[in-house]
Design a protein around this motif. Structure first.
Motif, PDB file in Angstrom:
ATOM      1  N   ALA A  23     -14.438  32.428 -65.981  1.00 32.94           N
ATOM      2  CA  ALA A  23     -15.140  32.683 -64.722  1.00 32.94           C
ATOM      3  C   ALA A  23     -14.166  33.406 -63.806  1.00 32.94           C
ATOM      4  N   PHE A  24     -14.505  34.615 -63.421  1.00 33.69           N
ATOM      5  CA  PHE A  24     -13.607  35.437 -62.616  1.00 33.69           C
ATOM      6  C   PHE A  24     -14.043  35.374 -61.160  1.00 33.69           C
ATOM      7  N   GLY A  25     -13.186  34.822 -60.312  1.00 30.16           N
ATOM      8  CA  GLY A  25     -13.483  34.704 -58.888  1.00 30.16           C
ATOM      9  C   GLY A  25     -12.302  35.134 -58.040  1.00 30.16           C
ATOM     10  N   PHE A  26     -12.329  34.742 -56.781  1.00 31.60           N
ATOM     11  CA  PHE A  26     -11.286  35.133 -55.834  1.00 31.60           C
ATOM     12  C   PHE A  26      -9.911  34.619 -56.258  1.00 31.60           C
ATOM     13  N   ALA A  27      -9.825  33.341 -56.638  1.00 32.43           N
ATOM     14  CA  ALA A  27      -8.535  32.752 -57.016  1.00 32.43           C
ATOM     15  C   ALA A  27      -7.941  33.473 -58.230  1.00 32.43           C
ATOM     16  N   GLN A  28      -8.796  33.817 -59.187  1.00 35.45           N
ATOM     17  CA  GLN A  28      -8.312  34.507 -60.378  1.00 35.45           C
ATOM     18  C   GLN A  28      -7.831  35.914 -60.030  1.00 35.45           C
ATOM     19  N   SER A  29      -8.538  36.598 -59.158  1.00 41.46           N
ATOM     20  CA  SER A  29      -8.121  37.957 -58.795  1.00 41.46           C
ATOM     21  C   SER A  29      -6.806  37.939 -58.024  1.00 41.46           C
ATOM     22  N   VAL A  30      -6.613  36.961 -57.143  1.00 35.00           N
ATOM     23  CA  VAL A  30      -5.347  36.866 -56.408  1.00 35.00           C
ATOM     24  C   VAL A  30      -4.207  36.561 -57.367  1.00 35.00           C
ATOM     25  N   VAL A  55      -2.215  36.577 -66.653  1.00 32.30           N
ATOM     26  CA  VAL A  55      -3.117  36.153 -67.731  1.00 32.30           C
ATOM     27  C   VAL A  55      -3.508  34.683 -67.555  1.00 32.30           C
ATOM     28  N   GLY A  56      -2.550  33.850 -67.173  1.00 31.81           N
ATOM     29  CA  GLY A  56      -2.811  32.424 -67.005  1.00 31.81           C
ATOM     30  C   GLY A  56      -3.796  32.105 -65.910  1.00 31.81           C
TER      31      GLY A  56
END
Length: 182
Positions: A35-42, A84-85
């Protein structure tokens, strides 16, 4: 070895864990998709920026000759791991997680390589704060909080059954439990 909640729906394997008369009302697993969201993009941007800085430093150090540039490999690797993590780490943890709700408690079981098996129980009482978060086809039912120590203080994180398809059903079961205990 892993937890197999489907075999334990009748209570088998829960001897010594469940209290006298405690019964299992629901079991499930979180969705393990990315699931790609704000936290993952940052996290991804920070990781790639860290790796990019290390790559530039290594290129400049390599132009001076010698093998001093190899010290940058650690930083480059850390940057790539952060990038990646942040995207693939949470789904990997969810893939190794199982949830169980009884008529008294909520259990979160994990079986992570290098960390081992862990089973944490949370009492569900009349004063337990319940909340529901929607995320597309999945829902998260929060029922506890934990404090996570950071470099500059601590931060409160919600604890619950993450990314389950039947979140509203689980929330209703928990509300009924609260009503019965009042």
């Amino acid at each position: 070895m892993s937890f197999d909640v489907t075999d334990r729906a009748t209570g088998d394997g829960w001897d010594g864990i469940l209290a006298e008369g405690e019964t299992i009302t629901w079991q499930g697993r979180p969705d393990a998709a990315v699931a790609f969201g704000f936290a993952q993009s940052v996290g991804m941007l920070f990781g790639f920026a860290f790796a990019g800085f290390a790559a530039v430093w290594m290129a400049l150090a390599a132009s001076a000759g010698g093998y001093f540039w190899t010290f940058g490999l650690v930083h480059f690797s850390v940057g790539i791991a952060l990038a990646v993590g942040s995207v693939f780490g949470p789904p990997w943890v969810r893939r190794h997680t199982w949830y169980t709700l009884t008529d008294r408690r909520a259990f979160i079981a994990t079986d992570l390589p290098f960390r081992g098996r862990k089973l944490i129980a949370y009492e569900v009482g009349p004063d337990t704060p319940l909340s529901l978060e929607e995320d597309g086809d999945f829902e998260t039912v929060n029922f506890a909080h934990r404090w996570v120590q950071r470099k500059k203080g601590s931060r409160r994180e919600d604890v619950g059954f993450e990314r389950i398809p039947e979140g509203r059903v689980v929330l209703e079961l928990m509300r009924r439990m609260q009503g019965e205990k009042r």
